[in-house]
Each structure stands twice: as C-alpha cells, then as structure tokens.
Write an enzyme that holds these catalytic residues in place. Structure first.
Site, short mmCIF file in Angstrom:
data_model
loop_
_atom_site.label_atom_id
_atom_site.label_comp_id
_atom_site.label_asym_id
_atom_site.label_seq_id
_atom_site.Cartn_x
_atom_site.Cartn_y
_atom_site.Cartn_z
N ASP A 100 0.85 -1.11 0.00
CA ASP A 100 0.07 0.17 0.07
C ASP A 100 0.88 1.28 0.01
O ASP A 100 0.66 2.16 -0.87
CB ASP A 100 -0.95 0.00 1.32
CG ASP A 100 -0.34 -0.12 2.51
OD1 ASP A 100 0.95 -0.61 2.65
OD2 ASP A 100 -1.09 -0.40 3.54
N ASP A 103 6.92 3.94 3.16
CA ASP A 103 7.12 5.13 4.13
C ASP A 103 8.85 5.15 4.75
O ASP A 103 9.54 5.85 3.88
CB ASP A 103 6.20 4.69 5.48
CG ASP A 103 6.21 5.81 6.53
OD1 ASP A 103 6.93 6.98 5.97
OD2 ASP A 103 5.77 5.57 7.63
N LYS A 131 5.82 8.04 0.50
CA LYS A 131 6.26 9.22 0.99
C LYS A 131 7.86 9.34 1.15
O LYS A 131 8.49 8.71 1.70
CB LYS A 131 6.03 8.96 2.56
CG LYS A 131 4.31 9.10 2.87
CD LYS A 131 4.22 9.05 4.52
CE LYS A 131 2.94 8.68 4.96
NZ LYS A 131 2.84 8.44 6.37
N PHE A 153 -0.05 11.24 7.72
CA PHE A 153 -0.58 9.99 7.99
C PHE A 153 -2.06 10.00 7.34
O PHE A 153 -2.81 10.69 7.41
CB PHE A 153 -0.89 9.67 9.60
CG PHE A 153 -1.02 8.21 9.67
CD1 PHE A 153 -0.06 7.28 9.71
CD2 PHE A 153 -2.28 7.90 9.96
CE1 PHE A 153 -0.25 5.91 10.03
CE2 PHE A 153 -2.56 6.30 10.00
CZ PHE A 153 -1.64 5.49 10.18
N ASP A 160 -5.25 1.91 6.79
CA ASP A 160 -5.94 1.94 8.23
C ASP A 160 -5.22 2.80 9.21
O ASP A 160 -4.19 3.08 9.40
CB ASP A 160 -6.17 0.58 8.91
CG ASP A 160 -4.66 0.30 9.62
OD1 ASP A 160 -3.67 0.16 8.77
OD2 ASP A 160 -4.80 0.06 10.62
N ARG A 166 -10.39 1.44 6.53
CA ARG A 166 -9.72 0.64 5.23
C ARG A 166 -10.80 0.67 4.27
O ARG A 166 -10.57 0.58 2.95
CB ARG A 166 -9.49 -0.75 5.42
CG ARG A 166 -8.41 -0.96 6.60
CD ARG A 166 -7.83 -2.36 6.36
NE ARG A 166 -6.93 -3.03 7.60
CZ ARG A 166 -5.72 -2.74 7.37
NH1 ARG A 166 -4.94 -2.21 6.56
NH2 ARG A 166 -5.00 -2.98 8.57
P1 IMP Z 1 7.53 1.34 6.21
O1 IMP Z 1 7.94 -0.18 6.73
O2 IMP Z 1 7.88 2.27 7.27
O3 IMP Z 1 7.82 1.61 4.81
O4 IMP Z 1 5.91 1.24 6.57
C1 IMP Z 1 5.19 0.58 5.70
C2 IMP Z 1 3.85 0.16 6.06
O5 IMP Z 1 3.60 0.92 7.31
C3 IMP Z 1 2.80 0.25 5.30
O6 IMP Z 1 2.48 -1.06 4.61
C4 IMP Z 1 1.54 0.47 6.07
O7 IMP Z 1 0.87 -0.58 6.70
C5 IMP Z 1 1.96 1.46 7.28
N1 IMP Z 1 2.25 2.69 7.01
C6 IMP Z 1 2.90 3.69 6.88
N2 IMP Z 1 2.41 4.95 6.67
C7 IMP Z 1 1.06 4.90 6.72
C8 IMP Z 1 0.05 5.74 6.70
O8 IMP Z 1 0.29 7.09 6.51
N3 IMP Z 1 -1.25 5.44 7.17
C9 IMP Z 1 -1.41 4.22 7.22
N4 IMP Z 1 -0.51 3.10 7.10
C10 IMP Z 1 0.72 3.47 7.07
MG MG Z 2 -1.24 -0.42 8.46
#
Ligand code: IMP
Ligand code: MG
Length: 185
Positions: A100, A103, A131, A153, A160, A166
């Site tokens: 999805d 981040d 992001k 966020f 979610d 969702r």
């Molecule tokens: P990362 O490991 O920091 O890249 O985060 C990835 C996961 O964090 C995604 O698959 C989402 O489930 C969750 N996530 C990161 N940012 C958001 C957001 O803004 N809204 C909701 N879920 C997020």
């Molecule tokens: Mg999540």
C-alpha cells in the site's frame, strides 16, 4: 467516516485512473514473460491489489503475506516481522510485490530480503503511495508507484488507523481529533 477526514488527497476517480495506468505499465514491462506471481502484503494492500491485478492483461498467480510493522497506532513498532509467509513456490518465477505505502522502507527491505532467498527469476515492487521524505532505507526503490504523497498519516483504500477506515473509497488525512476516538479504546 468521511467527516473524520481533514482533507482528501486522492479521489476515487484519480485512484481508478492511476490503477488502470499502472496495469498497462506492468503489462508492458512483463510483455516477454508468460506469467507473473503477484504477492500482496495484507491487510493494507488488499484493496489496491484486488483492483490492480484486474488491470494486468496476462496470467497472474496471486498469494499474500502478512507483515507486522505498525500495531494500532501511527508509530512503527520496530523491525517488521513476517507473520504469514508466501505459500506459492517462487523459484524461477517473475514476482511482483504489491504494497500500500512505502514510508520508512523498513517493510520493503525486510520483505524483499526474504523473497530473494526463494530465488525468483525477477522481483519488482509496486506501491500505491510513496512518502519520499521519510526513507530510512535508501535502497528501497520501488519499480512502480501510484502517487507521491506528502509526509502525513493517510487512511482509506486499504490503509488503516487502528484497523479502521480501510473501507473508505478515497485516500485522505485524518483530523487530529479522529486519531484518538474514545469508543475504540
Ligand atoms: P514502512 O515500513 O515504514 O515503509 O511502512 C510501511 C507500512 O506502514 C505500510 O505497509 C503501512 O501498513 C504502514 N503505514 C505507513 N504509513 C502509513 C500511513 O500514512 N497510513 C497508514 N499506514 C501507514
Ligand atoms: Mg497498517
């Protein structure tokens, strides 16, 4: 539910159009292979993956994997953990990982590392949202990206907050007051 949004970042029309474009792009990229294996990271990418694979005009095998990185809050809980592994064989397969949002990149790098061990013929990553400013893992570079978004966020279209929102058909930013609804606690 929409009243809990402070603003809408991506509308239903924009989502539909972009997912269709991604399908065309992906179909073109894999034009010389017979089949791909799509791996959706659940729960977050379930809605995106469902829409995306229907826009890919070639044979697609589908599997899911479950990764924990966020508990029920906006803050990460540390190293993402693979809770449910892929069941399909990936050896010599063309694998397309679907998530999805990218981040920090921690989920991406953990999952890619674990999938590489299964010796796929190729491995590409498609994320709906990116992001950019938040990256902690510099080599987490996706092959296909739906939308670049600011560091806020977001919820909706699979994403979610504490397992809520969702099912919102748009992607939006929550009002600060909605980030602590007393009835959930
Ligand atoms: P990362 O490991 O920091 O890249 O985060 C990835 C996961 O964090 C995604 O698959 C989402 O489930 C969750 N996530 C990161 N940012 C958001 C957001 O803004 N809204 C909701 N879920 C997020
Ligand atoms: Mg999540």
């Amino acid at each position: 539910m929409r009243k809990d949004l402070y603003k809408v970042l991506v509308t239903e029309d924009q989502l539909r159009k972009r997912v269709q474009e991604l399908g065309v792009e992906i179909t073109h990229t894999y034009r010389n292979v017979d089949e791909i294996t799509a791996i959706a990271i659940i729960n977050g990418s379930i809605i995106f993956a469902a829409d995306l694979i229907r826009q890919i005009d070639m044979p697609v095998r589908l599997d899911c994997m479950r990764v924990s990185s966020y508990r029920d809050d906006v803050k990460p809980i540390g190293i993402p953990e693979i809770i449910d592994k892929v069941l399909l064989d990936l050896q010599n397969r063309h694998v397309l990982l679907i998530d999805d949002i990218l981040d920090t990149g921690n989920t991406f790098s953990q999952v890619v590392k674990s999938l590489r061990k299964l010796n796929p013929a190729s491995l590409r990553v498609c994320v709906l949202l990116e992001k950019k400013g938040r990256r902690e893992v510099p080599d987490a570079v996706p092959d296909f990206v739906g939308f670049q978004i600011p560091d806020e966020f977001v919820v909706g279209y699979g994403l979610d907050f504490a397992e809520h929102y969702r099912n919102l058909p748009v992607i939006g930013v929550l009002r600060p007051e909605a980030q602590n609804p007393p009835e959930w606690r």
